[in-house]
Design an enzyme around this catalytic site. Structure first.
Site, PDB file in Angstrom:
ATOM      1  N   SER A  23       0.793  -1.236   0.000  1.00  0.00           N
ATOM      2  CA  SER A  23       0.000   0.000   0.000  1.00  0.00           C
ATOM      3  C   SER A  23       0.820   1.278   0.000  1.00  0.00           C
ATOM      4  O   SER A  23       0.249   2.374  -0.103  1.00  0.00           O
ATOM      5  CB  SER A  23      -0.950   0.011   1.200  1.00  0.00           C
ATOM      6  N   LYS A  26       0.004   3.624  -2.769  1.00  0.00           N
ATOM      7  CA  LYS A  26      -1.070   4.616  -2.752  1.00  0.00           C
ATOM      8  C   LYS A  26      -0.524   6.040  -2.765  1.00  0.00           C
ATOM      9  O   LYS A  26      -1.239   6.982  -3.124  1.00  0.00           O
ATOM     10  CB  LYS A  26      -1.976   4.381  -1.541  1.00  0.00           C
ATOM     11  N   SER A  87      -6.024   3.301   4.714  1.00  0.00           N
ATOM     12  CA  SER A  87      -5.412   2.561   3.600  1.00  0.00           C
ATOM     13  C   SER A  87      -6.454   1.709   2.883  1.00  0.00           C
ATOM     14  O   SER A  87      -6.187   0.595   2.427  1.00  0.00           O
ATOM     15  CB  SER A  87      -4.252   1.678   4.086  1.00  0.00           C
TER      16      SER A  87
END
Length: 373
Positions: A23, A26, A87
């Site tokens: 993640s 992102k 997240s």
């Protein structure tokens, strides 16, 4: 570990090893979304309707889920909040499609942004950092089910530095210890920030004000964490990828070690020569003005003896003769100064950069003053 203001590398270990980043990906998605906001392709209040495929991911408890409902619309602002605090995978996928793009089209934007930023070893499979197979009906046929995003620690640091400098408002989002999200009628959820190094949290470092940035976890990536915070007036960025062991909090304890190392690292001062501390002014009521900083700060105990300095003024603040143009406001940014030295490592291989500001206000002069100057 990097000084985000100047670009100096303070510490590094295997910075160019390409690894899955989960993640942490992102951050790149948010960088593209910020571009679309600046270009007015979307606005913070743009509504994005959740498709059944996105809802299937957003409601899967094995993912970082927040429970977005199919058919329900959420603003870009709400989705950014969910992507960065929780997240949330579904919220991030919804963001990628905010302007009508599909996943494949958004991937092209991510790849172009990575290229523009100089990320040298960056592979993009999707906007969230899941494996391709984990995207269920949204997976792309050109990738294997196990394919996932990867980059180096150096790439992640370049990306984080770009983000905190070009989009500082994102830190107001990532600094939240928790946030409430409206999911549907009569349903609101409160989610804790996954960053355990925010002030007052378990892994807080005394003297360091951490206000971001992004965690990441997957089987292949292990536990990852990109942090940013203020220490002695400097914005610092750290990157930890694939923290060893089964403890997911190893990414935080390792980051603690980096900041504690920083606290033992001295700052050197390099005083600018007088011809750089004071600059000529055109069209003003005075001929020169002082600029700041008067001293440049460099991390490290080894003296930097060989260096060169160069001043670059903002184009709109400079005339053809290279002088600053009045009027000038006090504390106005007027350009930057570059310091080059073979003794210093920087994140992008370019000189250290320091923003330059006016020390005083210089009003526009009258006709005779302008003629004289």
């Amino acid at each position: 570990m990097v000084d985000a203001s100047t670009g100096q590398v303070i510490y590094e270990q295997s910075p160019n090893m390409k690894l899955p980043v989960a993640s942490v990906s992102k951050l790149l998605t948010i960088a593209v979304i910020h571009d679309e906001l600046k270009q007015n392709v979307i606005t913070a209040n743009s509504k994005v309707q959740i498709t059944p495929d996105v809802a299937a991911i957003s409601n899967d408890p094995s993912y970082s889920s927040i429970g977005l409902q199919a058919g329900q619309s959420y603003t870009v602002r709400e989705l950014v909040n969910a992507a960065m605090v929780k997240s949330a995978d579904g919220a991030t996928l919804a963001l990628a499609m905010a302007d009508g793009s599909n996943i494949e089209e958004f991937n092209l934007k991510l790849q172009q942004k990575a290229k523009d930023l100089g990320l040298k070893k960056c592979s993009i499979v999707n906007p969230v950092g899941l494996t391709n197979g984990d995207l269920k009906n949204l997976k792309l046929n050109q990738y294997s089910d196990k394919a996932e995003n990867a980059m180096t620690a150096a790439d992640a640091a370049i990306l984080a530095r770009y983000l905190v400098r070009s989009y500082p408002d994102i830190l107001q989002v990532t600094a939240q210890k928790s946030a409430c999200f409206y999911i549907a009628k009569n349903k609101t959820v409160k989610e804790e920030n996954l960053n355990k190094m925010l002030p007052g949290d378990k892994y807080t470092v005394s003297g360091v004000q951490i206000d971001g940035l992004k965690t990441g976890t997957s089987d292949a990536a292990g536990a990852c964490f990109v942090s940013t915070g203020l220490y002695r007036g400097h914005r610092i960025i750290t990157v930890v990828l694939h923290a060893n062991g089964n403890d997911k909090d190893a990414r935080f304890t390792t980051t603690q070690q980096l900041y504690n190392m920083l606290k033992q690292t001295p700052l050197q001062e390099i005083t600018l020569p007088k011809n750089l501390r004071q600059q000529w002014v055109a069209n003003g009521n005075q001929r020169t003005t002082d600029i700041k900083p008067q001293k440049l700060m460099i991390w490290g105990s080894k003296p930097v003896r060989h260096y060169t300095l160069a001043v670059n003024y903002d184009h709109q603040k400079q005339n053809k003769r290279g002088r600053l143009l009045a009027p000038i406001r006090k504390n106005e940014r007027v350009g930057e100064i570059e310091l080059s030295s073979p003794d210093i490592r920087t994140i992008n291989g370019e000189p250290l950069t320091y923003d330059l500001y006016s020390e005083e206000q210089v009003p526009r002069g009258n006709f005779w003053q302008r003629l004289w100057h």
